[in-house]
Design a protein around this motif. Structure first.
Motif, PDB file in Angstrom:
ATOM      1  N   SER A   4       0.827  -1.203   0.000  1.00  0.00           N
ATOM      2  CA  SER A   4       0.000   0.000   0.000  1.00  0.00           C
ATOM      3  C   SER A   4       0.864   1.257   0.000  1.00  0.00           C
ATOM      4  O   SER A   4       2.055   1.218   0.342  1.00  0.00           O
ATOM      5  N   VAL A   5       0.232   2.371  -0.360  1.00  0.00           N
ATOM      6  CA  VAL A   5       0.887   3.672  -0.313  1.00  0.00           C
ATOM      7  C   VAL A   5       1.142   4.004   1.151  1.00  0.00           C
ATOM      8  O   VAL A   5       0.293   3.758   2.014  1.00  0.00           O
ATOM      9  N   ALA A   6       2.326   4.528   1.428  1.00  0.00           N
ATOM     10  CA  ALA A   6       2.705   4.814   2.810  1.00  0.00           C
ATOM     11  C   ALA A   6       3.617   6.029   2.877  1.00  0.00           C
ATOM     12  O   ALA A   6       4.168   6.470   1.866  1.00  0.00           O
ATOM     13  N   ASP A   7       3.791   6.519   4.082  1.00  0.00           N
ATOM     14  CA  ASP A   7       4.715   7.608   4.359  1.00  0.00           C
ATOM     15  C   ASP A   7       6.095   6.999   4.623  1.00  0.00           C
ATOM     16  O   ASP A   7       6.226   6.160   5.520  1.00  0.00           O
ATOM     17  N   PRO A   8       7.116   7.415   3.892  1.00  0.00           N
ATOM     18  CA  PRO A   8       8.449   6.850   4.119  1.00  0.00           C
ATOM     19  C   PRO A   8       9.098   7.336   5.420  1.00  0.00           C
ATOM     20  O   PRO A   8      10.179   6.869   5.773  1.00  0.00           O
ATOM     21  N   ALA A   9       8.453   8.229   6.152  1.00  0.00           N
ATOM     22  CA  ALA A   9       9.066   8.799   7.355  1.00  0.00           C
ATOM     23  C   ALA A   9       8.731   8.024   8.632  1.00  0.00           C
ATOM     24  O   ALA A   9       9.081   8.475   9.712  1.00  0.00           O
ATOM     25  N   VAL A  10       8.070   6.867   8.539  1.00  0.00           N
ATOM     26  CA  VAL A  10       7.804   6.087   9.748  1.00  0.00           C
ATOM     27  C   VAL A  10       9.073   5.326  10.147  1.00  0.00           C
ATOM     28  O   VAL A  10       9.895   4.984   9.292  1.00  0.00           O
ATOM     29  N   PRO A  11       9.266   5.076  11.444  1.00  0.00           N
ATOM     30  CA  PRO A  11      10.562   4.555  11.917  1.00  0.00           C
ATOM     31  C   PRO A  11      11.084   3.292  11.245  1.00  0.00           C
ATOM     32  O   PRO A  11      12.273   3.238  10.893  1.00  0.00           O
ATOM     33  N   ASP A  12      10.260   2.265  11.043  1.00  0.00           N
ATOM     34  CA  ASP A  12      10.810   1.043  10.442  1.00  0.00           C
ATOM     35  C   ASP A  12      11.198   1.256   8.990  1.00  0.00           C
ATOM     36  O   ASP A  12      12.177   0.685   8.505  1.00  0.00           O
ATOM     37  N   VAL A  14      12.232   4.224   7.752  1.00  0.00           N
ATOM     38  CA  VAL A  14      13.456   5.028   7.815  1.00  0.00           C
ATOM     39  C   VAL A  14      14.663   4.118   8.044  1.00  0.00           C
ATOM     40  O   VAL A  14      15.703   4.275   7.401  1.00  0.00           O
ATOM     41  N   ALA A  15      14.528   3.144   8.935  1.00  0.00           N
ATOM     42  CA  ALA A  15      15.632   2.219   9.207  1.00  0.00           C
ATOM     43  C   ALA A  15      16.005   1.429   7.954  1.00  0.00           C
ATOM     44  O   ALA A  15      17.195   1.275   7.638  1.00  0.00           O
ATOM     45  N   LEU A  16      15.008   0.934   7.224  1.00  0.00           N
ATOM     46  CA  LEU A  16      15.286   0.170   6.008  1.00  0.00           C
ATOM     47  C   LEU A  16      15.912   1.059   4.935  1.00  0.00           C
ATOM     48  O   LEU A  16      16.859   0.657   4.256  1.00  0.00           O
ATOM     49  N   LEU A  17      15.418   2.278   4.785  1.00  0.00           N
ATOM     50  CA  LEU A  17      15.983   3.201   3.796  1.00  0.00           C
ATOM     51  C   LEU A  17      17.399   3.634   4.179  1.00  0.00           C
ATOM     52  O   LEU A  17      18.251   3.818   3.300  1.00  0.00           O
ATOM     53  N   THR A  18      17.668   3.774   5.471  1.00  0.00           N
ATOM     54  CA  THR A  18      19.018   4.116   5.935  1.00  0.00           C
ATOM     55  C   THR A  18      19.986   2.990   5.582  1.00  0.00           C
ATOM     56  O   THR A  18      21.099   3.236   5.093  1.00  0.00           O
ATOM     57  N   GLU A  19      19.553   1.751   5.806  1.00  0.00           N
ATOM     58  CA  GLU A  19      20.366   0.589   5.428  1.00  0.00           C
ATOM     59  C   GLU A  19      20.599   0.576   3.913  1.00  0.00           C
ATOM     60  O   GLU A  19      21.709   0.319   3.441  1.00  0.00           O
ATOM     61  N   HIS A  20      19.540   0.870   3.155  1.00  0.00           N
ATOM     62  CA  HIS A  20      19.627   0.902   1.694  1.00  0.00           C
ATOM     63  C   HIS A  20      20.668   1.925   1.234  1.00  0.00           C
ATOM     64  O   HIS A  20      21.549   1.606   0.434  1.00  0.00           O
ATOM     65  N   LEU A  21      20.571   3.140   1.744  1.00  0.00           N
ATOM     66  CA  LEU A  21      21.525   4.184   1.345  1.00  0.00           C
ATOM     67  C   LEU A  21      22.944   3.820   1.748  1.00  0.00           C
ATOM     68  O   LEU A  21      23.884   4.052   0.981  1.00  0.00           O
ATOM     69  N   ALA A  22      23.117   3.237   2.918  1.00  0.00           N
ATOM     70  CA  ALA A  22      24.463   2.828   3.354  1.00  0.00           C
ATOM     71  C   ALA A  22      25.035   1.777   2.409  1.00  0.00           C
ATOM     72  O   ALA A  22      26.211   1.857   2.021  1.00  0.00           O
TER      73      ALA A  22
END
Length: 155
Positions: A4-12, A14-22
């Motif tokens: 579903s459509v979601a806000d990327p700013a929720v904590p879990d 953000v954690a996955l996107l931080t891992e992705h960028l790293a």
């Protein structure tokens, strides 16, 4: 799995996107990293999707950025480590292509890396019908970037 459509700013997320960028910065030179951060994924022209299990656990994410001229770009595809190999990425990619179709797009493209780390992604895109293409939008030729595109019928 619920996509579903979601806000990327929720904590879990953000954690996955931080891992992705790293991981992107660990596998490609900085100038060849085109993954979007949370704020850019919240832009009005971006549709951000999450895939969650029945109990709400985050399984994966993906985004679709509208480029104009009935063209969209897949951005920030990522599957949580514990869910890799379970079809999450294929399901998210399918939902992104469907979203592009509903928006009247006739083409969906993406940029990914060329290093061995990205081999599974290359296979995913090829299985979904994407083919190699030249750089699109603001991208330029780069030995660390591989470009794919898929022609779709709009609804």
């Amino acid at each position: 799995m619920q996509i579903s459509v979601a806000d990327p700013a929720v904590p879990d997320v953000v954690a996955l996107l931080t891992e992705h960028l790293a991981d992107m910065h660990a596998t490609s030179p900085a100038e060849s990293v085109h993954a979007l951060d949370v704020e850019r994924l919240r832009a009005p022209h971006v549709t951000f999707l999450t895939a969650r299990s029945a109990d709400g656990e985050l399984m994966g994410v993906g985004a679709l950025a509208e480029l104009g001229d009935r063209h969209a770009e897949v951005k920030s595809m990522r599957t949580a480590r514990e869910h890799r190999g379970a079809g999450v990425a294929a399901a998210v990619l399918g939902a992104l292509v469907d979203a592009a179709r509903v928006r009247g797009c006739t083409r969906v493209s993406l940029e990914t890396g060329t290093e061995a780390y990205f081999a599974a992604a290359h296979r995913l895109y090829e299985r979904a019908g994407f083919v190699d293409c030249a750089p699109f939008a603001d991208y330029v030729e780069d030995p660390h970037s591989r470009f794919f595109t898929l022609a779709i019928d709009s609804q």
